[in-house]
Scaffold this motif. Structure first.
Motif, PDB file in Angstrom:
ATOM      1  N   GLU A 210      21.810 -70.516  16.696  1.00 25.05           N
ATOM      2  CA  GLU A 210      20.746 -71.069  17.533  1.00 25.05           C
ATOM      3  C   GLU A 210      21.224 -71.435  18.939  1.00 25.05           C
ATOM      4  OE1 GLU A 210      17.670 -71.052  16.419  1.00 25.05           O
ATOM      5  OE2 GLU A 210      18.415 -70.231  14.527  1.00 25.05           O
ATOM      6  N   SER A 211      22.423 -71.029  19.306  1.00 27.30           N
ATOM      7  CA  SER A 211      22.978 -71.407  20.599  1.00 27.30           C
ATOM      8  C   SER A 211      22.246 -70.736  21.751  1.00 27.30           C
ATOM      9  CB  SER A 211      24.466 -71.044  20.663  1.00 27.30           C
ATOM     10  OG  SER A 211      24.976 -71.294  21.955  1.00 27.30           O
ATOM     11  N   LYS A 212      21.926 -71.531  22.771  1.00 26.76           N
ATOM     12  CA  LYS A 212      21.357 -71.001  23.997  1.00 26.76           C
ATOM     13  C   LYS A 212      22.413 -70.905  25.095  1.00 26.76           C
ATOM     14  CE  LYS A 212      16.794 -72.875  22.918  1.00 26.76           C
ATOM     15  NZ  LYS A 212      15.688 -73.786  23.355  1.00 26.76           N
ATOM     16  N   ASN A 213      23.632 -71.304  24.750  1.00 23.82           N
ATOM     17  CA  ASN A 213      24.743 -71.249  25.693  1.00 23.82           C
ATOM     18  C   ASN A 213      25.954 -70.656  24.978  1.00 23.82           C
ATOM     19  OD1 ASN A 213      26.411 -71.627  27.913  1.00 23.82           O
ATOM     20  ND2 ASN A 213      26.831 -73.775  27.427  1.00 23.82           N
ATOM     21  N   PRO A 214      25.905 -69.334  24.685  1.00 26.54           N
ATOM     22  CA  PRO A 214      26.986 -68.720  23.909  1.00 26.54           C
ATOM     23  C   PRO A 214      28.331 -68.805  24.607  1.00 26.54           C
ATOM     24  CG  PRO A 214      25.589 -67.046  24.901  1.00 26.54           C
ATOM     25  CD  PRO A 214      24.908 -68.359  25.133  1.00 26.54           C
ATOM     26  N   VAL A 215      29.389 -68.686  23.828  1.00 29.87           N
ATOM     27  CA  VAL A 215      30.749 -68.809  24.363  1.00 29.87           C
ATOM     28  C   VAL A 215      31.049 -67.661  25.324  1.00 29.87           C
ATOM     29  CG1 VAL A 215      33.192 -68.927  23.781  1.00 29.87           C
ATOM     30  CG2 VAL A 215      31.494 -69.968  22.252  1.00 29.87           C
ATOM     31  N   SER A 216      31.490 -68.010  26.521  1.00 27.81           N
ATOM     32  CA  SER A 216      31.845 -67.016  27.529  1.00 27.81           C
ATOM     33  C   SER A 216      33.244 -67.314  28.061  1.00 27.81           C
ATOM     34  CB  SER A 216      30.832 -67.023  28.681  1.00 27.81           C
ATOM     35  OG  SER A 216      30.802 -68.298  29.305  1.00 27.81           O
ATOM     36  N   GLU A 217      33.761 -66.375  28.838  1.00 28.94           N
ATOM     37  CA  GLU A 217      35.125 -66.487  29.360  1.00 28.94           C
ATOM     38  C   GLU A 217      35.106 -66.529  30.873  1.00 28.94           C
ATOM     39  OE1 GLU A 217      39.332 -64.101  28.669  1.00 28.94           O
ATOM     40  OE2 GLU A 217      37.494 -62.950  29.044  1.00 28.94           O
ATOM     41  N   ALA A 218      35.962 -67.375  31.445  1.00 23.56           N
ATOM     42  CA  ALA A 218      36.122 -67.436  32.897  1.00 23.56           C
ATOM     43  C   ALA A 218      37.620 -67.537  33.203  1.00 23.56           C
ATOM     44  CB  ALA A 218      35.374 -68.631  33.476  1.00 23.56           C
ATOM     45  N   TRP A 219      37.988 -67.234  34.464  1.00 26.97           N
ATOM     46  CA  TRP A 219      39.396 -67.252  34.871  1.00 26.97           C
ATOM     47  C   TRP A 219      39.566 -68.137  36.098  1.00 26.97           C
ATOM     48  CZ3 TRP A 219      43.468 -64.678  32.482  1.00 26.97           C
ATOM     49  CH2 TRP A 219      43.104 -63.823  31.434  1.00 26.97           C
ATOM     50  N   TYR A 220      40.604 -68.967  36.070  1.00 29.20           N
ATOM     51  CA  TYR A 220      40.870 -69.901  37.158  1.00 29.20           C
ATOM     52  C   TYR A 220      42.370 -70.021  37.410  1.00 29.20           C
ATOM     53  CZ  TYR A 220      36.123 -71.446  35.992  1.00 29.20           C
ATOM     54  OH  TYR A 220      34.783 -71.491  35.723  1.00 29.20           O
ATOM     55  N   THR A 221      42.691 -70.562  38.580  1.00 31.26           N
ATOM     56  CA  THR A 221      44.048 -71.018  38.871  1.00 31.26           C
ATOM     57  C   THR A 221      43.955 -72.482  39.276  1.00 31.26           C
ATOM     58  OG1 THR A 221      44.836 -68.845  39.588  1.00 31.26           O
ATOM     59  CG2 THR A 221      46.075 -70.772  40.348  1.00 31.26           C
ATOM     60  N   LYS A 222      44.644 -73.336  38.527  1.00 29.23           N
ATOM     61  CA  LYS A 222      44.690 -74.755  38.861  1.00 29.23           C
ATOM     62  C   LYS A 222      46.072 -75.074  39.433  1.00 29.23           C
ATOM     63  CE  LYS A 222      41.306 -77.025  35.866  1.00 29.23           C
ATOM     64  NZ  LYS A 222      40.705 -75.905  35.142  1.00 29.23           N
ATOM     65  N   THR A 223      46.095 -75.854  40.497  1.00 27.00           N
ATOM     66  CA  THR A 223      47.349 -76.271  41.114  1.00 27.00           C
ATOM     67  C   THR A 223      47.508 -77.775  40.925  1.00 27.00           C
ATOM     68  OG1 THR A 223      47.240 -74.496  42.746  1.00 27.00           O
ATOM     69  CG2 THR A 223      48.686 -76.351  43.237  1.00 27.00           C
ATOM     70  N   TYR A 224      48.608 -78.161  40.288  1.00 25.12           N
ATOM     71  CA  TYR A 224      48.866 -79.555  39.942  1.00 25.12           C
ATOM     72  C   TYR A 224      49.948 -80.136  40.846  1.00 25.12           C
ATOM     73  CZ  TYR A 224      46.281 -78.580  35.672  1.00 25.12           C
ATOM     74  OH  TYR A 224      45.292 -78.221  34.782  1.00 25.12           O
ATOM     75  N   GLU A 225      49.632 -81.288  41.418  1.00 21.99           N
ATOM     76  CA  GLU A 225      50.639 -82.079  42.124  1.00 21.99           C
ATOM     77  C   GLU A 225      51.203 -83.056  41.094  1.00 21.99           C
ATOM     78  OE1 GLU A 225      51.518 -81.508  45.163  1.00 21.99           O
ATOM     79  OE2 GLU A 225      49.883 -80.166  45.760  1.00 21.99           O
ATOM     80  N   LEU A 226      52.496 -82.915  40.799  1.00 24.78           N
ATOM     81  CA  LEU A 226      53.119 -83.703  39.739  1.00 24.78           C
ATOM     82  C   LEU A 226      54.134 -84.690  40.313  1.00 24.78           C
ATOM     83  CD1 LEU A 226      53.810 -80.836  37.158  1.00 24.78           C
ATOM     84  CD2 LEU A 226      51.827 -82.351  37.253  1.00 24.78           C
ATOM     85  N   LEU A 227      54.233 -85.830  39.647  1.00 25.10           N
ATOM     86  CA  LEU A 227      55.192 -86.873  40.028  1.00 25.10           C
ATOM     87  C   LEU A 227      56.064 -87.194  38.823  1.00 25.10           C
ATOM     88  CD1 LEU A 227      56.085 -89.149  42.083  1.00 25.10           C
ATOM     89  CD2 LEU A 227      54.385 -90.608  40.943  1.00 25.10           C
ATOM     90  N   TRP A 228      57.382 -87.309  39.047  1.00 20.65           N
ATOM     91  CA  TRP A 228      58.275 -87.727  37.966  1.00 20.65           C
ATOM     92  C   TRP A 228      58.260 -89.251  37.900  1.00 20.65           C
ATOM     93  CZ3 TRP A 228      60.393 -85.475  33.920  1.00 20.65           C
ATOM     94  CH2 TRP A 228      61.367 -86.175  33.195  1.00 20.65           C
ATOM     95  N   THR A 229      57.713 -89.794  36.822  1.00 12.61           N
ATOM     96  CA  THR A 229      57.582 -91.240  36.677  1.00 12.61           C
ATOM     97  C   THR A 229      57.610 -91.618  35.202  1.00 12.61           C
ATOM     98  OG1 THR A 229      56.147 -93.153  37.124  1.00 12.61           O
ATOM     99  CG2 THR A 229      55.047 -91.053  36.739  1.00 12.61           C
ATOM    100  N   GLY A 230      58.306 -92.698  34.894  1.00 14.36           N
ATOM    101  CA  GLY A 230      58.377 -93.148  33.512  1.00 14.36           C
ATOM    102  C   GLY A 230      59.039 -92.162  32.578  1.00 14.36           C
ATOM    103  N   GLY A 231      59.921 -91.322  33.104  1.00 12.68           N
ATOM    104  CA  GLY A 231      60.643 -90.369  32.262  1.00 12.68           C
ATOM    105  C   GLY A 231      59.877 -89.114  31.918  1.00 12.68           C
ATOM    106  N   ASP A 232      58.829 -88.800  32.683  1.00  4.43           N
ATOM    107  CA  ASP A 232      58.077 -87.578  32.423  1.00  4.43           C
ATOM    108  C   ASP A 232      57.293 -87.192  33.671  1.00  4.43           C
ATOM    109  OD1 ASP A 232      57.156 -85.380  31.049  1.00  4.43           O
ATOM    110  OD2 ASP A 232      56.154 -86.512  29.453  1.00  4.43           O
ATOM    111  N   TRP A 233      56.773 -85.960  33.671  1.00  5.39           N
ATOM    112  CA  TRP A 233      55.912 -85.510  34.747  1.00  5.39           C
ATOM    113  C   TRP A 233      54.493 -86.020  34.513  1.00  5.39           C
ATOM    114  CZ3 TRP A 233      58.213 -83.745  38.874  1.00  5.39           C
ATOM    115  CH2 TRP A 233      59.438 -83.094  38.763  1.00  5.39           C
ATOM    116  N   LYS A 234      53.828 -86.480  35.586  1.00  2.00           N
ATOM    117  CA  LYS A 234      52.452 -86.932  35.518  1.00  2.00           C
ATOM    118  C   LYS A 234      51.675 -86.340  36.691  1.00  2.00           C
ATOM    119  CE  LYS A 234      53.130 -89.713  31.980  1.00  2.00           C
ATOM    120  NZ  LYS A 234      52.505 -89.491  30.654  1.00  2.00           N
ATOM    121  N   ILE A 235      50.367 -86.220  36.520  1.00  3.46           N
ATOM    122  CA  ILE A 235      49.515 -85.624  37.549  1.00  3.46           C
ATOM    123  C   ILE A 235      49.143 -86.653  38.616  1.00  3.46           C
ATOM    124  CG2 ILE A 235      47.333 -84.448  38.004  1.00  3.46           C
ATOM    125  CD1 ILE A 235      47.319 -83.576  35.066  1.00  3.46           C
ATOM    126  N   VAL A 236      49.241 -86.211  39.862  1.00  2.00           N
ATOM    127  CA  VAL A 236      48.752 -87.011  40.983  1.00  2.00           C
ATOM    128  C   VAL A 236      47.434 -86.433  41.492  1.00  2.00           C
ATOM    129  CG1 VAL A 236      49.236 -87.808  43.328  1.00  2.00           C
ATOM    130  CG2 VAL A 236      51.079 -87.717  41.639  1.00  2.00           C
TER     131      VAL A 236
END
Length: 273
Positions: A210-236
């Motif tokens: 009964e879906s009116k929004n069937p599963v589809s595919e898309a393609w992206y590139t995400k760019t992450y600014e990361l900070l080393w804090t608390g012993g791990d990488w985190k997103i800024v």
């Protein structure tokens, strides 16, 4: 007969040997019969097998955390390829933690964050906040929680997606939201900060008859600014753009039930290099 021996002839002489009646051990030319060179071929074959097994074992070794990183002369240093370094050892809820403090660790962190932030948890208030607090740096996390609550908690938006007000799928439907990283690239790196781009596909929609929004595919590139804090990488910060988008193949789309079954049966991955 091994490659290279097929033109040697019997015993390396190039002549045709005739087997004499039993009891006569002589050669047709009167000399003692020389044995075939099968032993040389056998030794060569064994040697190739040993080298092949050793190469496979080395390529698939788990590696030791104390192993030094690959040298700068390694071909394809920035390409997405196995390195032998072990995956991340811990998790904060559903998000892997303990990424290595190097370029490889930054790439693994970015890929893992992309997968987490593209999951169905982002559409439910409680799981969303826990996820965001697990991946964003302390100095920006409160603002990100508020911003993402507004974006993902919009009831009008959820309704257009076919979701209920709490971000879950209606009865009889399966909500599909899954990011599949294809590769990662370090744009810049210092021990304190890293910029990493992740190219990925994204499956999104509702699977069901009964879906009116069937599963589809898309393609992206995400760019992450990361900070080393608390012993791990985190997103800024995160930026996104469309593509690169491959040409779709002429494949028949699966049924709604097949898609729902696949999402329930096939789990996601922890991305580490």
């Amino acid at each position: 007969m091994s490659p290279g021996d097929e033109h040697d002839g019997y015993g390396g002489s190039g002549q045709t040997r005739t087997r004499l009646p039993e009891g006569n051990t002589g050669d047709v030319h009167g000399g003692p019969r020389r044995p075939a060179r099968g032993s040389r071929s056998l030794l060569m074959g064994v040697g190739v097998v040993v080298l092949l097994v050793a190469a496979i074992a080395f390529a698939n070794r788990g590696g030791d955390p104390s192993d030094p990183p690959a040298s700068s002369g390694t071909p394809g240093k920035s390409a997405t390829a196995p390195t032998g370094t072990r995956p991340v050892p811990h998790a904060n809820g559903t998000v892997p933690t303990g990424h290595a403090h190097d370029e490889q660790g930054a790439q693994s962190a970015a890929a893992n964050f992309a997968a987490a932030l593209g999951s169905p948890d982002m559409y439910q208030k409680g799981p969303r906040e826990a996820l965001v607090r697990a991946v964003y740096a302390p100095e920006v996390v409160d603002a990100r929680v508020a911003d993402l609550d507004k974006a993902y908690g919009d009831k009008t938006l959820l309704g257009r997606m076919g979701l209920q007000e709490d971000g879950t799928a209606p009865q009889g439907l399966t909500f599909v939201a899954r990011t599949i990283p294809v590769g990662a690239k370090v744009e810049s790196y210092t021990p304190e900060r890293a910029t990493v781009s992740v190219w990925h596909s994204y499956l999104f929609g509702l699977a069901g008859e009964e879906s009116k929004n069937p599963v589809s595919e898309a393609w992206y590139t995400k760019t992450y600014e990361l900070l080393w804090t608390g012993g791990d990488w985190k997103i800024v910060d995160v930026r996104q753009k469309d593509g690169p988008v491959p040409v779709g193949r002429d494949q028949r789309a699966s049924s709604a039930q097949d898609m729902a079954d696949a999402v329930e049966q096939f789990g996601g991955f922890t991305y580490a290099r």
